[in-house]
Design a protein around this motif. Structure first.
Motif, mmCIF file in Angstrom:
data_model
loop_
_atom_site.group_PDB
_atom_site.id
_atom_site.type_symbol
_atom_site.label_atom_id
_atom_site.label_comp_id
_atom_site.label_asym_id
_atom_site.label_seq_id
_atom_site.Cartn_x
_atom_site.Cartn_y
_atom_site.Cartn_z
ATOM 1 N N LEU A 80 -13.944 39.265 3.870
ATOM 2 C CA LEU A 80 -13.680 40.120 5.025
ATOM 3 C C LEU A 80 -14.980 40.649 5.621
ATOM 4 N N GLU A 81 -15.952 40.967 4.786
ATOM 5 C CA GLU A 81 -17.257 41.401 5.286
ATOM 6 C C GLU A 81 -17.942 40.262 6.054
ATOM 7 N N TRP A 82 -17.774 39.040 5.568
ATOM 8 C CA TRP A 82 -18.321 37.883 6.254
ATOM 9 C C TRP A 82 -17.679 37.719 7.633
ATOM 10 N N LEU A 83 -16.360 37.924 7.712
ATOM 11 C CA LEU A 83 -15.671 37.827 9.000
ATOM 12 C C LEU A 83 -16.269 38.794 10.014
ATOM 13 N N ILE A 84 -16.584 39.994 9.561
ATOM 14 C CA ILE A 84 -17.185 40.996 10.452
ATOM 15 C C ILE A 84 -18.608 40.593 10.814
ATOM 16 N N ALA A 85 -19.389 40.191 9.832
ATOM 17 C CA ALA A 85 -20.791 39.816 10.062
ATOM 18 C C ALA A 85 -20.921 38.643 11.029
ATOM 19 N N GLU A 86 -19.983 37.716 10.959
ATOM 20 C CA GLU A 86 -20.010 36.534 11.831
ATOM 21 C C GLU A 86 -19.389 36.790 13.198
ATOM 22 N N GLY A 87 -18.838 37.976 13.395
ATOM 23 C CA GLY A 87 -18.215 38.301 14.676
ATOM 24 C C GLY A 87 -16.836 37.705 14.846
ATOM 25 N N ILE A 88 -16.280 37.188 13.782
ATOM 26 C CA ILE A 88 -14.929 36.616 13.835
ATOM 27 C C ILE A 88 -13.902 37.745 13.904
ATOM 28 N N ALA A 89 -14.176 38.807 13.167
ATOM 29 C CA ALA A 89 -13.363 40.023 13.234
ATOM 30 C C ALA A 89 -14.187 41.081 13.951
ATOM 31 N N GLU A 90 -13.606 41.719 14.944
ATOM 32 C CA GLU A 90 -14.328 42.703 15.744
ATOM 33 C C GLU A 90 -14.259 44.113 15.154
ATOM 34 N N GLN A 91 -13.504 44.286 14.095
ATOM 35 C CA GLN A 91 -13.332 45.600 13.501
ATOM 36 C C GLN A 91 -14.617 46.024 12.782
ATOM 37 N N GLU A 92 -14.795 47.316 12.680
ATOM 38 C CA GLU A 92 -15.966 47.856 11.998
ATOM 39 C C GLU A 92 -15.745 47.941 10.493
ATOM 40 N N HIS A 93 -14.509 48.194 10.089
ATOM 41 C CA HIS A 93 -14.179 48.363 8.671
ATOM 42 C C HIS A 93 -13.204 47.272 8.243
ATOM 43 N N ILE A 94 -13.381 46.783 7.012
ATOM 44 C CA ILE A 94 -12.516 45.698 6.553
ATOM 45 C C ILE A 94 -11.056 46.127 6.477
ATOM 46 N N LYS A 95 -10.809 47.399 6.231
ATOM 47 C CA LYS A 95 -9.432 47.893 6.142
ATOM 48 C C LYS A 95 -8.678 47.685 7.461
ATOM 49 N N ASP A 96 -9.426 47.621 8.547
ATOM 50 C CA ASP A 96 -8.818 47.530 9.876
ATOM 51 C C ASP A 96 -8.620 46.095 10.369
ATOM 52 N N ILE A 97 -9.021 45.110 9.582
ATOM 53 C CA ILE A 97 -8.872 43.717 10.021
ATOM 54 C C ILE A 97 -7.391 43.331 9.957
ATOM 55 N N PRO A 98 -6.811 43.025 11.105
ATOM 56 C CA PRO A 98 -5.396 42.668 11.110
ATOM 57 C C PRO A 98 -5.163 41.262 10.561
ATOM 58 N N LEU A 99 -3.976 41.040 10.099
ATOM 59 C CA LEU A 99 -3.595 39.732 9.582
ATOM 60 C C LEU A 99 -3.751 38.650 10.652
ATOM 61 N N SER A 100 -3.594 39.028 11.902
ATOM 62 C CA SER A 100 -3.713 38.057 12.992
ATOM 63 C C SER A 100 -5.099 37.404 13.040
ATOM 64 N N VAL A 101 -6.139 38.096 12.598
ATOM 65 C CA VAL A 101 -7.476 37.495 12.554
ATOM 66 C C VAL A 101 -7.474 36.312 11.589
ATOM 67 N N LEU A 102 -6.825 36.476 10.445
ATOM 68 C CA LEU A 102 -6.755 35.388 9.472
ATOM 69 C C LEU A 102 -5.868 34.255 9.976
ATOM 70 N N GLU A 103 -4.804 34.619 10.660
ATOM 71 C CA GLU A 103 -3.886 33.602 11.175
ATOM 72 C C GLU A 103 -4.554 32.726 12.226
ATOM 73 N N LYS A 104 -5.523 33.268 12.941
ATOM 74 C CA LYS A 104 -6.181 32.538 14.021
ATOM 75 C C LYS A 104 -7.433 31.785 13.580
ATOM 76 N N LEU A 105 -7.790 31.892 12.299
ATOM 77 C CA LEU A 105 -8.983 31.202 11.805
ATOM 78 C C LEU A 105 -8.839 29.697 11.991
ATOM 79 N N LYS A 106 -9.916 29.102 12.427
ATOM 80 C CA LYS A 106 -9.953 27.650 12.552
ATOM 81 C C LYS A 106 -10.650 27.102 11.329
ATOM 82 N N LEU A 107 -10.357 25.890 10.945
ATOM 83 C CA LEU A 107 -10.940 25.265 9.776
ATOM 84 C C LEU A 107 -12.467 25.276 9.848
ATOM 85 N N ILE A 108 -12.996 25.107 11.017
ATOM 86 C CA ILE A 108 -14.453 25.066 11.174
ATOM 87 C C ILE A 108 -15.074 26.430 10.861
ATOM 88 N N GLU A 109 -14.341 27.534 11.056
ATOM 89 C CA GLU A 109 -14.839 28.872 10.768
ATOM 90 C C GLU A 109 -14.736 29.201 9.286
#
Length: 82
Positions: free
Chosen positions: A52-81
């Motif tokens: 989850l920290e990697w998702l934030i660092a890479e800009g894949i998740a726009e949230q500041e805190h990992i607790k706030d990352i919605p499930l939809s971010v994971l659902e939209k992940l592409k294999l390349i990411e």
């Protein structure tokens, strides 16, 4: 299951770490408490935290805190990411 000092420490660390996780990870841990040791779950959650920290660092998740990352971010992940 043996209730050793190490087991107690892992339970405490797990509880603290779970408090910083999104609801879907909290639900997963709650569902696995009866069948997995606190040590195993702690290691799982540490891996989730890194991911989850990697998702934030890479800009894949726009949230500041990992607790706030919605499930939809994971659902939209592409294999390349991932």
């Amino acid at each position: 299951m043996t209730n050793t000092r190490q087991h107690q420490v892992h339970e405490q660390k797990l509880e603290q770490l779970v408090n910083s996780m999104p609801f879907y990870i909290v639900e997963y841990v709650d569902n696995k408490l009866d069948i997995r040791s606190s040590s195993t779950l702690l290691n799982y959650v540490l891996d989730y935290k890194l991911f989850l920290e990697w998702l934030i660092a890479e800009g894949i998740a726009e949230q500041e805190h990992i607790k706030d990352i919605p499930l939809s971010v994971l659902e939209k992940l592409k294999l390349i990411e991932a």
